[in-house]
Design a protein around this motif. Structure first.
Motif, PDB file in Angstrom:
ATOM      1  N   MET A 185       0.819  -1.200   0.000  1.00 56.48           N
ATOM      2  CA  MET A 185       0.000   0.000   0.000  1.00 56.48           C
ATOM      3  C   MET A 185       0.862   1.264   0.000  1.00 56.48           C
ATOM      4  O   MET A 185       0.450   2.275  -0.517  1.00 56.48           O
ATOM      5  CB  MET A 185      -0.879   0.007   1.255  1.00 56.48           C
ATOM      6  CG  MET A 185      -2.343  -0.376   1.086  1.00 56.48           C
ATOM      7  SD  MET A 185      -3.051  -0.300  -0.530  1.00 56.48           S
ATOM      8  CE  MET A 185      -4.355   0.825  -0.233  1.00 56.48           C
ATOM      9  N   GLY A 186       2.048   1.220   0.608  1.00 58.31           N
ATOM     10  CA  GLY A 186       2.912   2.389   0.687  1.00 58.31           C
ATOM     11  C   GLY A 186       3.341   2.874  -0.681  1.00 58.31           C
ATOM     12  O   GLY A 186       3.413   4.071  -0.937  1.00 58.31           O
ATOM     13  N   MET A 187       3.625   1.936  -1.580  1.00 63.86           N
ATOM     14  CA  MET A 187       4.069   2.315  -2.917  1.00 63.86           C
ATOM     15  C   MET A 187       2.927   2.974  -3.694  1.00 63.86           C
ATOM     16  O   MET A 187       3.156   3.944  -4.435  1.00 63.86           O
ATOM     17  CB  MET A 187       4.561   1.078  -3.659  1.00 63.86           C
ATOM     18  CG  MET A 187       5.230   1.382  -4.958  1.00 63.86           C
ATOM     19  SD  MET A 187       6.042  -0.106  -5.519  1.00 63.86           S
ATOM     20  CE  MET A 187       6.123   0.197  -7.240  1.00 63.86           C
ATOM     21  N   LEU A 188       1.703   2.480  -3.518  1.00 56.47           N
ATOM     22  CA  LEU A 188       0.546   3.067  -4.179  1.00 56.47           C
ATOM     23  C   LEU A 188       0.317   4.500  -3.694  1.00 56.47           C
ATOM     24  O   LEU A 188       0.058   5.403  -4.491  1.00 56.47           O
ATOM     25  CB  LEU A 188      -0.701   2.217  -3.926  1.00 56.47           C
ATOM     26  CG  LEU A 188      -1.970   2.657  -4.640  1.00 56.47           C
ATOM     27  CD1 LEU A 188      -1.777   2.613  -6.151  1.00 56.47           C
ATOM     28  CD2 LEU A 188      -3.136   1.769  -4.237  1.00 56.47           C
ATOM     29  N   LYS A 189       0.462   4.711  -2.392  1.00 55.56           N
ATOM     30  CA  LYS A 189       0.296   6.057  -1.821  1.00 55.56           C
ATOM     31  C   LYS A 189       1.376   6.996  -2.352  1.00 55.56           C
ATOM     32  O   LYS A 189       1.098   8.144  -2.719  1.00 55.56           O
ATOM     33  CB  LYS A 189       0.354   5.984  -0.295  1.00 55.56           C
ATOM     34  CG  LYS A 189       0.141   7.315   0.375  1.00 55.56           C
ATOM     35  CD  LYS A 189       0.200   7.191   1.876  1.00 55.56           C
ATOM     36  CE  LYS A 189       0.054   8.549   2.533  1.00 55.56           C
ATOM     37  NZ  LYS A 189       0.226   8.486   3.977  1.00 55.56           N
ATOM     38  N   GLU A 190       2.613   6.498  -2.429  1.00 58.24           N
ATOM     39  CA  GLU A 190       3.719   7.305  -2.934  1.00 58.24           C
ATOM     40  C   GLU A 190       3.485   7.673  -4.401  1.00 58.24           C
ATOM     41  O   GLU A 190       3.727   8.812  -4.817  1.00 58.24           O
ATOM     42  CB  GLU A 190       5.021   6.516  -2.786  1.00 58.24           C
ATOM     43  CG  GLU A 190       6.255   7.310  -3.115  1.00 58.24           C
ATOM     44  CD  GLU A 190       7.532   6.507  -2.882  1.00 58.24           C
ATOM     45  OE1 GLU A 190       8.559   6.911  -3.442  1.00 58.24           O
ATOM     46  OE2 GLU A 190       7.494   5.494  -2.161  1.00 58.24           O
ATOM     47  N   PHE A 191       2.983   6.706  -5.188  1.00 60.44           N
ATOM     48  CA  PHE A 191       2.690   6.981  -6.594  1.00 60.44           C
ATOM     49  C   PHE A 191       1.589   8.026  -6.720  1.00 60.44           C
ATOM     50  O   PHE A 191       1.662   8.921  -7.552  1.00 60.44           O
ATOM     51  CB  PHE A 191       2.277   5.701  -7.333  1.00 60.44           C
ATOM     52  CG  PHE A 191       1.871   5.956  -8.755  1.00 60.44           C
ATOM     53  CD1 PHE A 191       2.825   6.262  -9.714  1.00 60.44           C
ATOM     54  CD2 PHE A 191       0.542   5.914  -9.131  1.00 60.44           C
ATOM     55  CE1 PHE A 191       2.456   6.518 -11.025  1.00 60.44           C
ATOM     56  CE2 PHE A 191       0.163   6.169 -10.436  1.00 60.44           C
ATOM     57  CZ  PHE A 191       1.132   6.470 -11.392  1.00 60.44           C
ATOM     58  N   LYS A 192       0.566   7.924  -5.878  1.00 56.31           N
ATOM     59  CA  LYS A 192      -0.535   8.886  -5.915  1.00 56.31           C
ATOM     60  C   LYS A 192      -0.016  10.292  -5.601  1.00 56.31           C
ATOM     61  O   LYS A 192      -0.386  11.260  -6.276  1.00 56.31           O
ATOM     62  CB  LYS A 192      -1.620   8.490  -4.911  1.00 56.31           C
ATOM     63  CG  LYS A 192      -2.804   9.424  -4.910  1.00 56.31           C
ATOM     64  CD  LYS A 192      -3.836   9.001  -3.892  1.00 56.31           C
ATOM     65  CE  LYS A 192      -4.948  10.036  -3.799  1.00 56.31           C
ATOM     66  NZ  LYS A 192      -5.887   9.744  -2.734  1.00 56.31           N
ATOM     67  N   GLU A 193       0.849  10.417  -4.604  1.00 58.58           N
ATOM     68  CA  GLU A 193       1.426  11.727  -4.271  1.00 58.58           C
ATOM     69  C   GLU A 193       2.242  12.269  -5.438  1.00 58.58           C
ATOM     70  O   GLU A 193       2.182  13.450  -5.763  1.00 58.58           O
ATOM     71  CB  GLU A 193       2.295  11.609  -3.020  1.00 58.58           C
ATOM     72  CG  GLU A 193       1.509  11.416  -1.742  1.00 58.58           C
ATOM     73  CD  GLU A 193       2.413  11.183  -0.542  1.00 58.58           C
ATOM     74  OE1 GLU A 193       3.653  11.311  -0.669  1.00 58.58           O
ATOM     75  OE2 GLU A 193       1.873  10.859   0.537  1.00 58.58           O
TER      76      GLU A 193
END
Length: 140
Positions: free
Chosen positions: A1-9
């Motif tokens: 989930m952390g990578m998805l959040k980072e991509f969204k940012e």
């Protein structure tokens, strides 16, 4: 989930969105320039050159051979007319970008001129006051 959040940012940063809008508009602008060159600029040039269509201009290195339907040989040619059209398209796009950048630079220069100069740091102000006091001090 952390990578998805980072991509969204990353994707939601202003610069990335601006870049995406620029790419979409650039693609549309490219189609407009292609139409301008192929449909507006090249026909009069072709007329001036005796009805020659630049996009059909080529040097045939090996002619097509369709005599045997089982072994068709495609034509091998250097399509320099297509290159001329593409070169004209590039020059139009480059000139348009030059005009846009020149206008942006002119606007940014006007904004810089209109902006008040930054206040000097406090230590510079104090040193200037001391210098002025020493200049005005009576000698002797």
């Amino acid at each position: 989930m952390g990578m998805l959040k980072e991509f969204k940012e990353f994707a939601m940063r202003g610069n990335v969105i601006d870049l995406a809008v620029g790419v979409v508009i650039g693609g549309a602008f490219g189609k407009i320039v292609t139409s301008l060159v192929n449909d507006v600029i090249m026909p009069p040039i072709g007329l001036l050159t005796g009805g020659v269509d630049f996009s059909d201009m080529k040097v045939v290195l090996k002619a097509a051979d369709n005599s045997d339907p089982a072994h068709k040989v495609a034509e091998v040619a250097i399509n320099y007319g297509t290159f001329v059209n593409t070169l004209i398209q590039f020059l139009i796009v480059a000139f348009a970008i030059f005009i846009v950048v020149k206008a942006i630079n002119r606007l940014s220069r006007k904004q810089e001129e209109a902006a008040p100069p930054a206040a000097p740091p406090e230590d510079v102000v104090l040193l200037t006051e001391i210098r002025d006091l020493l200049k005005n001090r009576p000698q002797g």
